[in-house]
Structures are given as C-alpha cells and as structure tokens.
Motif scaffolding. Structure first.
Motif, PDB file in Angstrom:
ATOM      1  N   ILE A 172       0.873  -1.171   0.000  1.00 58.12           N
ATOM      2  CA  ILE A 172       0.000   0.000   0.000  1.00 58.12           C
ATOM      3  C   ILE A 172       0.914   1.226   0.000  1.00 58.12           C
ATOM      4  O   ILE A 172       1.155   1.858   1.022  1.00 58.12           O
ATOM      5  CB  ILE A 172      -0.937  -0.014   1.216  1.00 58.12           C
ATOM      6  CG1 ILE A 172      -1.645  -1.357   1.319  1.00 58.12           C
ATOM      7  CG2 ILE A 172      -1.964   1.116   1.118  1.00 58.12           C
ATOM      8  CD1 ILE A 172      -2.529  -1.503   2.546  1.00 58.12           C
ATOM      9  N   TRP A 173       1.436   1.559  -1.192  1.00 56.16           N
ATOM     10  CA  TRP A 173       2.521   2.522  -1.280  1.00 56.16           C
ATOM     11  C   TRP A 173       2.142   3.907  -0.773  1.00 56.16           C
ATOM     12  O   TRP A 173       2.919   4.570  -0.086  1.00 56.16           O
ATOM     13  CB  TRP A 173       3.016   2.613  -2.725  1.00 56.16           C
ATOM     14  CG  TRP A 173       3.866   1.467  -3.148  1.00 56.16           C
ATOM     15  CD1 TRP A 173       3.587   0.544  -4.107  1.00 56.16           C
ATOM     16  CD2 TRP A 173       5.142   1.099  -2.603  1.00 56.16           C
ATOM     17  NE1 TRP A 173       4.596  -0.374  -4.210  1.00 56.16           N
ATOM     18  CE2 TRP A 173       5.580  -0.054  -3.300  1.00 56.16           C
ATOM     19  CE3 TRP A 173       5.954   1.621  -1.610  1.00 56.16           C
ATOM     20  CZ2 TRP A 173       6.782  -0.680  -3.035  1.00 56.16           C
ATOM     21  CZ3 TRP A 173       7.165   1.003  -1.330  1.00 56.16           C
ATOM     22  CH2 TRP A 173       7.555  -0.131  -2.039  1.00 56.16           C
ATOM     23  N   GLY A 174       0.966   4.385  -1.110  1.00 59.14           N
ATOM     24  CA  GLY A 174       0.578   5.729  -0.703  1.00 59.14           C
ATOM     25  C   GLY A 174       0.553   5.888   0.802  1.00 59.14           C
ATOM     26  O   GLY A 174       1.175   6.804   1.367  1.00 59.14           O
ATOM     27  N   GLU A 175      -0.142   4.992   1.477  1.00 60.64           N
ATOM     28  CA  GLU A 175      -0.230   5.053   2.927  1.00 60.64           C
ATOM     29  C   GLU A 175       1.117   4.745   3.572  1.00 60.64           C
ATOM     30  O   GLU A 175       1.469   5.312   4.612  1.00 60.64           O
ATOM     31  CB  GLU A 175      -1.285   4.061   3.422  1.00 60.64           C
ATOM     32  CG  GLU A 175      -1.639   4.229   4.879  1.00 60.64           C
ATOM     33  CD  GLU A 175      -2.806   3.335   5.284  1.00 60.64           C
ATOM     34  OE1 GLU A 175      -2.945   3.065   6.491  1.00 60.64           O
ATOM     35  OE2 GLU A 175      -3.560   2.899   4.377  1.00 60.64           O
ATOM     36  N   LEU A 176       1.876   3.845   2.952  1.00 54.39           N
ATOM     37  CA  LEU A 176       3.200   3.506   3.480  1.00 54.39           C
ATOM     38  C   LEU A 176       4.135   4.708   3.445  1.00 54.39           C
ATOM     39  O   LEU A 176       4.845   4.994   4.423  1.00 54.39           O
ATOM     40  CB  LEU A 176       3.787   2.354   2.664  1.00 54.39           C
ATOM     41  CG  LEU A 176       5.115   1.757   3.148  1.00 54.39           C
ATOM     42  CD1 LEU A 176       4.944   1.143   4.527  1.00 54.39           C
ATOM     43  CD2 LEU A 176       5.617   0.718   2.164  1.00 54.39           C
ATOM     44  N   MET A 177       4.133   5.445   2.336  1.00 46.20           N
ATOM     45  CA  MET A 177       4.985   6.619   2.220  1.00 46.20           C
ATOM     46  C   MET A 177       4.512   7.746   3.138  1.00 46.20           C
ATOM     47  O   MET A 177       5.328   8.455   3.753  1.00 46.20           O
ATOM     48  CB  MET A 177       5.012   7.108   0.772  1.00 46.20           C
ATOM     49  CG  MET A 177       5.633   6.144  -0.229  1.00 46.20           C
ATOM     50  SD  MET A 177       7.384   5.782   0.122  1.00 46.20           S
ATOM     51  CE  MET A 177       7.249   4.142   0.864  1.00 46.20           C
ATOM     52  N   ALA A 178       3.198   7.935   3.250  1.00 46.87           N
ATOM     53  CA  ALA A 178       2.667   8.964   4.144  1.00 46.87           C
ATOM     54  C   ALA A 178       3.030   8.653   5.595  1.00 46.87           C
ATOM     55  O   ALA A 178       3.411   9.555   6.368  1.00 46.87           O
ATOM     56  CB  ALA A 178       1.159   9.069   3.981  1.00 46.87           C
ATOM     57  N   SER A 179       2.924   7.402   5.979  1.00 49.02           N
ATOM     58  CA  SER A 179       3.296   7.001   7.337  1.00 49.02           C
ATOM     59  C   SER A 179       4.781   7.230   7.590  1.00 49.02           C
ATOM     60  O   SER A 179       5.179   7.642   8.685  1.00 49.02           O
ATOM     61  CB  SER A 179       2.946   5.529   7.558  1.00 49.02           C
ATOM     62  OG  SER A 179       1.562   5.301   7.369  1.00 49.02           O
ATOM     63  N   SER A 180       5.603   6.987   6.584  1.00 44.97           N
ATOM     64  CA  SER A 180       7.043   7.209   6.723  1.00 44.97           C
ATOM     65  C   SER A 180       7.360   8.681   6.939  1.00 44.97           C
ATOM     66  O   SER A 180       8.211   9.034   7.757  1.00 44.97           O
ATOM     67  CB  SER A 180       7.768   6.683   5.486  1.00 44.97           C
ATOM     68  OG  SER A 180       7.551   5.301   5.308  1.00 44.97           O
ATOM     69  N   VAL A 181       6.672   9.553   6.207  1.00 46.64           N
ATOM     70  CA  VAL A 181       6.886  10.995   6.380  1.00 46.64           C
ATOM     71  C   VAL A 181       6.479  11.427   7.780  1.00 46.64           C
ATOM     72  O   VAL A 181       7.183  12.214   8.434  1.00 46.64           O
ATOM     73  CB  VAL A 181       6.089  11.783   5.323  1.00 46.64           C
ATOM     74  CG1 VAL A 181       6.171  13.283   5.605  1.00 46.64           C
ATOM     75  CG2 VAL A 181       6.621  11.482   3.929  1.00 46.64           C
ATOM     76  N   ILE A 182       5.353  10.922   8.253  1.00 48.13           N
ATOM     77  CA  ILE A 182       4.899  11.252   9.607  1.00 48.13           C
ATOM     78  C   ILE A 182       5.919  10.788  10.637  1.00 48.13           C
ATOM     79  O   ILE A 182       6.193  11.482  11.629  1.00 48.13           O
ATOM     80  CB  ILE A 182       3.524  10.615   9.879  1.00 48.13           C
ATOM     81  CG1 ILE A 182       2.470  11.218   8.948  1.00 48.13           C
ATOM     82  CG2 ILE A 182       3.115  10.809  11.330  1.00 48.13           C
ATOM     83  CD1 ILE A 182       1.133  10.499   9.006  1.00 48.13           C
ATOM     84  N   ALA A 183       6.516   9.622  10.417  1.00 51.10           N
ATOM     85  CA  ALA A 183       7.499   9.090  11.357  1.00 51.10           C
ATOM     86  C   ALA A 183       8.821   9.862  11.304  1.00 51.10           C
ATOM     87  O   ALA A 183       9.519   9.972  12.322  1.00 51.10           O
ATOM     88  CB  ALA A 183       7.742   7.610  11.064  1.00 51.10           C
ATOM     89  N   ILE A 184       9.167  10.386  10.144  1.00 53.11           N
ATOM     90  CA  ILE A 184      10.417  11.131  10.000  1.00 53.11           C
ATOM     91  C   ILE A 184      10.325  12.503  10.641  1.00 53.11           C
ATOM     92  O   ILE A 184      11.312  13.007  11.204  1.00 53.11           O
ATOM     93  CB  ILE A 184      10.779  11.279   8.502  1.00 53.11           C
ATOM     94  CG1 ILE A 184      11.145   9.925   7.904  1.00 53.11           C
ATOM     95  CG2 ILE A 184      11.930  12.258   8.306  1.00 53.11           C
ATOM     96  CD1 ILE A 184      11.301   9.962   6.395  1.00 53.11           C
ATOM     97  N   ALA A 185       9.151  13.123  10.608  1.00 53.20           N
ATOM     98  CA  ALA A 185       8.984  14.513  11.037  1.00 53.20           C
ATOM     99  C   ALA A 185       9.480  14.782  12.457  1.00 53.20           C
ATOM    100  O   ALA A 185      10.230  15.758  12.668  1.00 53.20           O
ATOM    101  CB  ALA A 185       7.524  14.921  10.885  1.00 53.20           C
TER     102      ALA A 185
END
Length: 280
Positions: free
Chosen positions: A243-256
């Motif tokens: 689920i690339w979209g949600e996976l990438m969005a979750s990664s950005v949230i975790a990086i912030a």
C-alpha cells in the motif's frame, strides 16, 4: 598568482560539485518518499513515473492518521523512545563519571567492556532477551521494549560521555570535593551543567536509536496496544502487495519528529560531538 587563483577556483568548483552530488544522493530517497505520499494510487503505478504529483492529495495522510492504528503506533514509539532516552542518559552519566574522573582497579577494562557491549550485533541478543522478557512477563509490553533497547543505548551513551567528561578539567572536581561536596553532588552540580551539550548528544542518539529500531519491536511486540511504528509499517505490506501511498505517508509522519528534534538541537549536537571527539 594567476595560476594559484585558477587552482583555488577549480578546487572550489570541484568541491561544490561533490557536495551537490552527495546531497542529491542523500536526499533523493527522502524526496521520492514525500512525493509519492502526495500521489493517488493510479499515479503511483503510472508508467513512466512522475517526478511531481499531477494532482497532489492528502488522502494518504488521512488514511494513515485516521483510517488505521498508525497514530497509536507513533505514540507508542514516542513513549518507548522517551523512556529509553531518560534511563540511558542517567545510567550513562552515572557510569561514565567514575570511569573518566576516578582511579580504581579495572577502570580501563570496564571502558573496553562497555565498547564491546555496544559493538555486539542486536541479532545475537534478541533470542536470549526474548527468553528473559518472557520469564519476566514483559513480552508485548512497552516496558519490555524499553529494557531491550537499553542493551544497546546504555553502552553507547556511556562510551560517548566518557570521552566528553574527559574534556572537563578535573580541578573542578577537586575544588568541589574540598568544599565538602560528595561525588554525586559533584556530578550533578558541577560536571553535568558543563556537560549539557554532551548530554544532549547522547540523549538525541538514544532517542533516534529507540525510535528507528525494528528487529526487537517486531519480535517482542505483536498487539496494536504496544506496537511501535516501525513494526506497524510492516503491516502495510501484505504478501506481494504494497500500500505505497499510505506507506509513504506514514514514513513521512514518522520522520517529522526526528527531523524537528535534530533541527532544534543542531547547536548542541555540533558542540557536543566536537568536544566529545577530543580526548582530555
């Protein structure tokens, strides 16, 4: 003179090109994660891929935050990382002070053992740690994760603080002891205020290690109530489906959070690393 000026200009150009190449190599994956998080599912799988989203959307972030348990996973990661940071900084300071400031038999051996403990691969420890935590009834708990993470953060923090404490003049300790202060009072009232940049560095590295850790989080925790975001991200991979979209969005949230902390503490990081790299 002209030849020398030309050489300096060439060196600066080569240096600038090298820095740009390193920045591009380092930031390209981050850029792609952010861009992908703003794309729709159709555009993510489009060929050829697009460098910029045609119709930017925040649906992936909405799904990550409100359509799944990821917000809970991030909160669990924050609680675990904060606990690991606090305990690691306290134990590291209490251990590094006698090794760096006092003379006693076995001091050098203790320092070497601390370094050796830090260099042990986590993959060698997770099975013995699993048995220990299981017998203590701490499997699938945040406290169990904190205890597991301390096995690699405490040696690192202690090793870093040993080098930093050695840069502080020992005359300060002697003056405090002559005034009637105990060793603990000397540490808390004299050494630690001066060592604030070093404490900030080890705290930040302990927080980062605990925040990004994956192996222990995957093995020791399985329920959503205690799972951290690193293990939670793996739930977005189902077989060969991503689920690339949600996976990438979750990664950005975790990086912030980590990015914000590094920017806010940049001064202390540079100062602490520079001082801790000099042996007193």
């Amino acid at each position: 003179m002209v030849e020398r000026t030309r050489t300096i200009v060439v060196r600066r150009i080569v240096t600038a090109i090298g820095i740009l190449c390193i920045l591009a190599w380092s930031l390209a994956p981050v850029y792609w994660v952010v861009v992908t998080s703003l794309k729709t599912s159709q555009e993510i799988y489009s060929i050829p891929p697009t460098l910029l989203p045609r119709a930017p959307t925040l649906d992936n972030y909405r799904d990550a935050l409100f359509g799944s348990q990821f917000a809970r996973f991030v909160l669990n990661s924050f609680v675990v990382a904060l606990g690991v940071t606090a305990v690691s900084a306290v134990i590291g300071a209490l251990t590094a002070y006698p090794i760096s400031r006092m003379s006693f038999p076995g001091r050098a051996t203790s320092a070497r053992l601390i370094v050796a403990a830090y260099l042990l691969p986590p993959s060698l420890l997770f099975i013995p740690l699993f048995i220990v935590l299981q017998r203590l009834g701490l499997i699938d708990t945040r406290i169990g994760l904190v205890l597991a993470y301390l096995t690699f953060t405490v040696p690192f923090c202690t090793w870093m603080l040993i080098g930093y404490f050695r840069t502080i003049p020992k005359e300060l300790d002697e003056a405090a002891l002559m005034d009637g202060a105990s060793r603990l009072q000397t540490l808390t009232r004299v050494v630690l205020p001066i060592a604030t940049p070093g404490i900030a560095v080890v705290a930040l590295f302990a927080f980062t290690h605990a925040w990004n850790e994956f192996l222990y989080a995957l093995v020791y925790v399985y329920s959503n109530t205690s799972k951290t975001f690193t293990a939670g991200l793996s739930g977005l991979v189902m077989g060969d489906t991503f689920i690339w979209g949600e996976l990438m969005a979750s990664s950005v949230i975790a990086i912030a959070p980590i990015l914000i902390i590094y920017i806010a503490a940049q001064k202390y990081i540079v100062e602490g690393l520079a001082a801790g790299s000099v042996k007193g």
